[in-house]
Design an enzyme around this catalytic site. Structure first.
Site, PDB file in Angstrom:
ATOM      1  CE  LYS A  77      -3.965  -2.290   2.085  1.00 14.54           C
ATOM      2  NZ  LYS A  77      -4.960  -2.333   3.169  1.00 14.54           N
ATOM      3  CG  ASP A 113      -7.855   0.025   3.757  1.00 11.20           C
ATOM      4  OD1 ASP A 113      -8.616  -0.788   3.204  1.00 11.20           O
ATOM      5  OD2 ASP A 113      -6.611  -0.023   3.649  1.00 11.20           O
TER       6      ASP A 113
END
Ligand code: ATR
Length: 286
Positions: A77, A113
């Site tokens: 990420k 997220d």
């Protein structure tokens, strides 16, 4: 008889993937297949294993093959953030990207997220965060991805605790301006100094991978607190059992997974899927 032009049926499906290492366990293909069926979007979603030193090449090849975008999972990420020409504001705050859209004028990056976590807590678990005391345990990539969205939900305060306290301090410092602007108190502490009686406790550590229950003392839990582990399945079980044994309401990360996927789907397709039946199907699956 002339063949029908039937564009949507005849055109190849738009390609997406989840890119990670490892990635074989990912439930994202099943989730996005359900979203696509539900919304009538013509897409195909696969798993793509990238070599640990080969994210950029893997993504470049996937995009060159005509793919439209991807999700990014562990451990890429932060690397994906560097590859996004146009990161969203929330991706910038997290310093991490979990969703890429391969636009012709440069890859757009987002981090869904945090919105996924907040939507799961507020909508699925029915706990509006406004005014609550929140404890975020951990200060690694998972915690960094969600803190901005937690702040934006305007709890009274958020304390970030971590085994390595410097990392908790750095994460809080990066969000200090947002906290001030929204009137949300932000603090960092060691695991041992975690405040008592928190109404929402989020475990964003990977401590459960080692079979541990929770890295904090049970006094952090207010009676009836929501105690959420961002993991799911066997990896979350130790924390969930610990929470239930101490009077909290345990919740695993499956709802967050589905909600962050819905945000990604919207980022790619401009269509918002209904998450409830998808979460129910996943919970019903063995
Ligand atoms: P992720 O992307 O999953 O967040 P990470 O960036 O490696 O992975 O972060 C792991 C987090 O779990 C960190 O907060 C880590 O604490 P440190 O910053 O002190 O390393 C935490 N963690 C891992 N194992 C732990 C354990 N046994 N006890 C407590 N915290 C642990």
């Amino acid at each position: 008889m002339t063949a029908s032009p039937g564009r949507s049926a005849a055109a190849p499906a738009d390609r997406y993937a989840v890119v990670g290492n490892p990635v074989a366990h990912s439930r994202s293909p099943a989730i996005h297949a359900m979203f696509a069926a539900q919304t009538g979007q013509h897409l195909a979603y696969e798993r793509l294993l990238a070599p640990l030193d080969g994210l950029a090449a893997t993504l470049a090849a996937f995009a060159a093959a005509g793919a439209r975008g991807c999700n990014i999972t562990v451990p890429f990420k932060f690397d994906a953030f560097a590859l996004a020409a146009r990161p969203s504001e929330r991706a910038r705050l997290a310093g991490a990207v979990n969703t890429l859209r391969f636009d012709a004028d440069g890859w757009a990056g987002d981090n869904t997220d945090g919105a996924g976590l907040v939507n799961d807590i507020q909508q699925n678990a029915g706990r509006p965060l406004a005014g609550l005391q929140v404890l975020l345990v951990g200060a690694g990539g998972a915690a960094a991805g969600v803190l901005g969205s937690l702040v934006a939900a305007r709890p009274a305060c958020i304390t970030v605790v971590n085994r390595t306290p410097d990392k908790a301090q750095a994460l809080v410092a990066a969000h200090a301006r947002l906290g001030q602007a929204l009137g949300v108190g932000l603090a960092a502490a060691t695991l041992a100094d975690a405040p008592a009686a928190q109404q929402v406790v989020v475990n964003a550590t990977s401590s459960s991978l080692a079979g541990a229950a929770a890295p904090v003392d049970a006094r952090v839990l207010a009676p009836g607190a929501l105690a959420l582990d961002m993991m799911y399945g066997a990896q979350a079980q130790g924390f969930l059992d610990w929470a239930a044994a101490h009077g909290a309401v345990p919740r695993d990360g499956l709802g967050m997974l589905v909600e962050q996927a819905a945000e990604a789907f919207f980022f790619w397709r401009g269509v918002r899927p209904d998450t409830a039946p998808v979460l129910a199907a996943l919970r019903g699956a063995p």
